[in-house]
Scaffold this motif. Sequence first.
Motif, PDB file in Angstrom:
ATOM      1  N   MET A   1       0.840  -1.206   0.000  1.00  8.34           N
ATOM      2  CA  MET A   1       0.000   0.000   0.000  1.00  8.34           C
ATOM      3  C   MET A   1       0.868   1.247   0.000  1.00  8.34           C
ATOM      4  SD  MET A   1      -3.048  -1.030   2.664  1.00  8.34           S
ATOM      5  CE  MET A   1      -1.986  -2.051   3.711  1.00  8.34           C
ATOM      6  N   GLU A   2       0.454   2.250  -0.739  1.00  9.99           N
ATOM      7  CA  GLU A   2       1.197   3.499  -0.840  1.00  9.99           C
ATOM      8  C   GLU A   2       0.313   4.665  -0.415  1.00  9.99           C
ATOM      9  OE1 GLU A   2       2.442   3.804  -4.855  1.00  9.99           O
ATOM     10  OE2 GLU A   2       3.717   2.019  -4.796  1.00  9.99           O
ATOM     11  N   LEU A   3       0.960   5.717   0.096  1.00 12.18           N
ATOM     12  CA  LEU A   3       0.206   6.891   0.521  1.00 12.18           C
ATOM     13  C   LEU A   3      -0.608   7.484  -0.626  1.00 12.18           C
ATOM     14  CD1 LEU A   3       2.697   8.779   2.875  1.00 12.18           C
ATOM     15  CD2 LEU A   3       0.516   7.736   3.503  1.00 12.18           C
ATOM     16  N   ARG A   4      -0.055   7.424  -1.820  1.00  9.55           N
ATOM     17  CA  ARG A   4      -0.757   7.977  -2.979  1.00  9.55           C
ATOM     18  C   ARG A   4      -2.113   7.304  -3.174  1.00  9.55           C
ATOM     19  NH1 ARG A   4      -1.521  12.477  -5.973  1.00  9.55           N
ATOM     20  NH2 ARG A   4      -1.854  12.014  -8.190  1.00  9.55           N
ATOM     21  N   GLN A   5      -2.165   5.991  -2.924  1.00  9.37           N
ATOM     22  CA  GLN A   5      -3.432   5.270  -3.061  1.00  9.37           C
ATOM     23  C   GLN A   5      -4.477   5.829  -2.087  1.00  9.37           C
ATOM     24  OE1 GLN A   5      -1.534   1.331  -2.503  1.00  9.37           O
ATOM     25  NE2 GLN A   5      -2.751   0.685  -4.277  1.00  9.37           N
ATOM     26  N   PHE A   6      -4.029   6.111  -0.867  1.00  9.53           N
ATOM     27  CA  PHE A   6      -4.960   6.641   0.126  1.00  9.53           C
ATOM     28  C   PHE A   6      -5.374   8.071  -0.211  1.00  9.53           C
ATOM     29  CE2 PHE A   6      -2.872   3.251   2.613  1.00  9.53           C
ATOM     30  CZ  PHE A   6      -4.016   2.545   2.981  1.00  9.53           C
ATOM     31  N   GLN A   7      -4.458   8.851  -0.781  1.00 12.76           N
ATOM     32  CA  GLN A   7      -4.816  10.206  -1.221  1.00 12.76           C
ATOM     33  C   GLN A   7      -5.913  10.146  -2.273  1.00 12.76           C
ATOM     34  OE1 GLN A   7      -0.860  11.590  -2.427  1.00 12.76           O
ATOM     35  NE2 GLN A   7      -1.028  13.242  -0.909  1.00 12.76           N
TER      36      GLN A   7
ATOM     37  N   LEU B   1      -5.860  -1.131  -4.320  1.00 10.86           N
ATOM     38  CA  LEU B   1      -5.996  -0.988  -2.869  1.00 10.86           C
ATOM     39  C   LEU B   1      -7.032  -1.970  -2.330  1.00 10.86           C
ATOM     40  CD1 LEU B   1      -5.211   0.604  -0.311  1.00 10.86           C
ATOM     41  CD2 LEU B   1      -7.032   2.231  -0.882  1.00 10.86           C
ATOM     42  N   GLU B   2      -8.144  -2.113  -3.032  1.00  8.62           N
ATOM     43  CA  GLU B   2      -9.182  -3.052  -2.607  1.00  8.62           C
ATOM     44  C   GLU B   2      -8.665  -4.483  -2.624  1.00  8.62           C
ATOM     45  OE1 GLU B   2     -13.406  -1.000  -3.869  1.00  8.62           O
ATOM     46  OE2 GLU B   2     -12.218  -1.931  -5.463  1.00  8.62           O
ATOM     47  N   GLU B   3      -7.906  -4.832  -3.658  1.00  9.77           N
ATOM     48  CA  GLU B   3      -7.376  -6.195  -3.750  1.00  9.77           C
ATOM     49  C   GLU B   3      -6.369  -6.477  -2.636  1.00  9.77           C
ATOM     50  OE1 GLU B   3      -5.814  -6.449  -7.680  1.00  9.77           O
ATOM     51  OE2 GLU B   3      -7.791  -6.701  -8.633  1.00  9.77           O
ATOM     52  N   GLU B   4      -5.545  -5.456  -2.300  1.00  6.89           N
ATOM     53  CA  GLU B   4      -4.555  -5.650  -1.247  1.00  6.89           C
ATOM     54  C   GLU B   4      -5.221  -5.782   0.121  1.00  6.89           C
ATOM     55  OE1 GLU B   4      -0.161  -3.925  -0.003  1.00  6.89           O
ATOM     56  OE2 GLU B   4      -1.313  -3.014  -1.625  1.00  6.89           O
ATOM     57  N   LEU B   5      -6.312  -5.029   0.321  1.00  8.70           N
ATOM     58  CA  LEU B   5      -7.022  -5.106   1.600  1.00  8.70           C
ATOM     59  C   LEU B   5      -7.998  -6.284   1.634  1.00  8.70           C
ATOM     60  CD1 LEU B   5      -7.806  -1.311   2.137  1.00  8.70           C
ATOM     61  CD2 LEU B   5      -6.148  -2.687   3.404  1.00  8.70           C
ATOM     62  N   GLY B   6      -8.330  -6.802   0.460  1.00  4.87           N
ATOM     63  CA  GLY B   6      -9.258  -7.929   0.397  1.00  4.87           C
ATOM     64  C   GLY B   6     -10.706  -7.550   0.646  1.00  4.87           C
ATOM     65  N   MET B   7     -11.053  -6.290   0.403  1.00  2.00           N
ATOM     66  CA  MET B   7     -12.420  -5.833   0.664  1.00  2.00           C
ATOM     67  C   MET B   7     -12.817  -4.766  -0.358  1.00  2.00           C
ATOM     68  SD  MET B   7     -12.588  -5.600   4.826  1.00  2.00           S
ATOM     69  CE  MET B   7     -14.282  -6.140   4.928  1.00  2.00           C
ATOM     70  N   THR B   8     -14.111  -4.717  -0.677  1.00  2.00           N
ATOM     71  CA  THR B   8     -14.639  -3.664  -1.549  1.00  2.00           C
ATOM     72  C   THR B   8     -14.805  -2.390  -0.735  1.00  2.00           C
ATOM     73  OG1 THR B   8     -15.800  -5.276  -2.921  1.00  2.00           O
ATOM     74  CG2 THR B   8     -16.541  -2.978  -3.050  1.00  2.00           C
ATOM     75  N   LEU B   9     -14.264  -1.304  -1.240  1.00  6.31           N
ATOM     76  CA  LEU B   9     -14.304  -0.035  -0.517  1.00  6.31           C
ATOM     77  C   LEU B   9     -15.327   0.935  -1.106  1.00  6.31           C
ATOM     78  CD1 LEU B   9     -10.466   0.609  -0.084  1.00  6.31           C
ATOM     79  CD2 LEU B   9     -12.024  -0.645   1.429  1.00  6.31           C
ATOM     80  N   ILE B  10     -15.598   0.809  -2.409  1.00  2.25           N
ATOM     81  CA  ILE B  10     -16.454   1.763  -3.103  1.00  2.25           C
ATOM     82  C   ILE B  10     -17.519   1.034  -3.904  1.00  2.25           C
ATOM     83  CG2 ILE B  10     -16.514   3.539  -4.910  1.00  2.25           C
ATOM     84  CD1 ILE B  10     -13.707   4.330  -4.080  1.00  2.25           C
TER      85      ILE B  10
END
Length: 293
Positions: free
Chosen positions: A1-7, A39-48
Amino acid sequence: MELRQFQLFLEVAKHRSITKAAESMHVSQPALSKSIKALEEELGMTLIIRSNKTSDLTDAGRVVQEYAHRMMGLVDEMSSTLNDMTDLQRGEINIGLPPFIGSLFFPRVMAQFHHSFPAIELNITEYGGARVVKSVEEGEFELGVAVMPIDDDIFNVYPIVEEEMKLLVYKHHRLADRTEVNFTDLKEEEFIFYHEEFALHQIVRNHFFIMAGFEPKILFKSSQWDLMSEMVAANLGVTILPQSICNRVFTKEIKIIDLKPTIMWSIAVITKKDRYISKAGQTFIDFILKEPL
């Protein structure tokens, strides 16, 4: 995960639109979508939840949003600390500001501050008062402006304004000839009221209406004081607004009446107690405490 993804994720959450977020961040829509998907794949969950018109957050997305705000707040805090260590003659301040308060007091103050400190950039985001408080606590903003009372175990509180709130009624209203009205006299009235995200909604409702023994009948909710007063002038209901706003109501269609018990509208600049405050941020606090609003 990268900060840019969270931005990028936070920008989508803010706009509720991948298209608008891509425009705001100056990236292509496919690149942004790819970043969110990764990001969703790395966390293993749908976010949006994606639809044709909006991009809403799932329950997991709201959790990630809360932590992402904290992370970005820590990054901003680190940058501010490093800048201050090198004694740079510049700065950047992220400020949360409720629309009610911003339109009343801050254009002149911010202009004066900019003329005095042209190298300090002010990044203003308008949220309701309750959301400003939460966002300062989570680290999204270095400073916020909020309606008191504020939990001083969590925040440093710098009061800047205190004034009475008044009742506004149509000129032919049954109470229009009164100079003073008690809250118990308002039980049968229909109100033009504030949205729930505004601190005034809870303060007035809980501490005055409920204490007077009734739930207010709310006909309309708004975030714009001029619309609220115009609705009163059209005889759609009554409302309660701060004295500063009443001073801007220039119409013979409205009568402004004192309330008993008195409601004091008190606003303050707030910072989180355990957060480092940049030199730029402290300069702004010192400036606004010296300048009459």
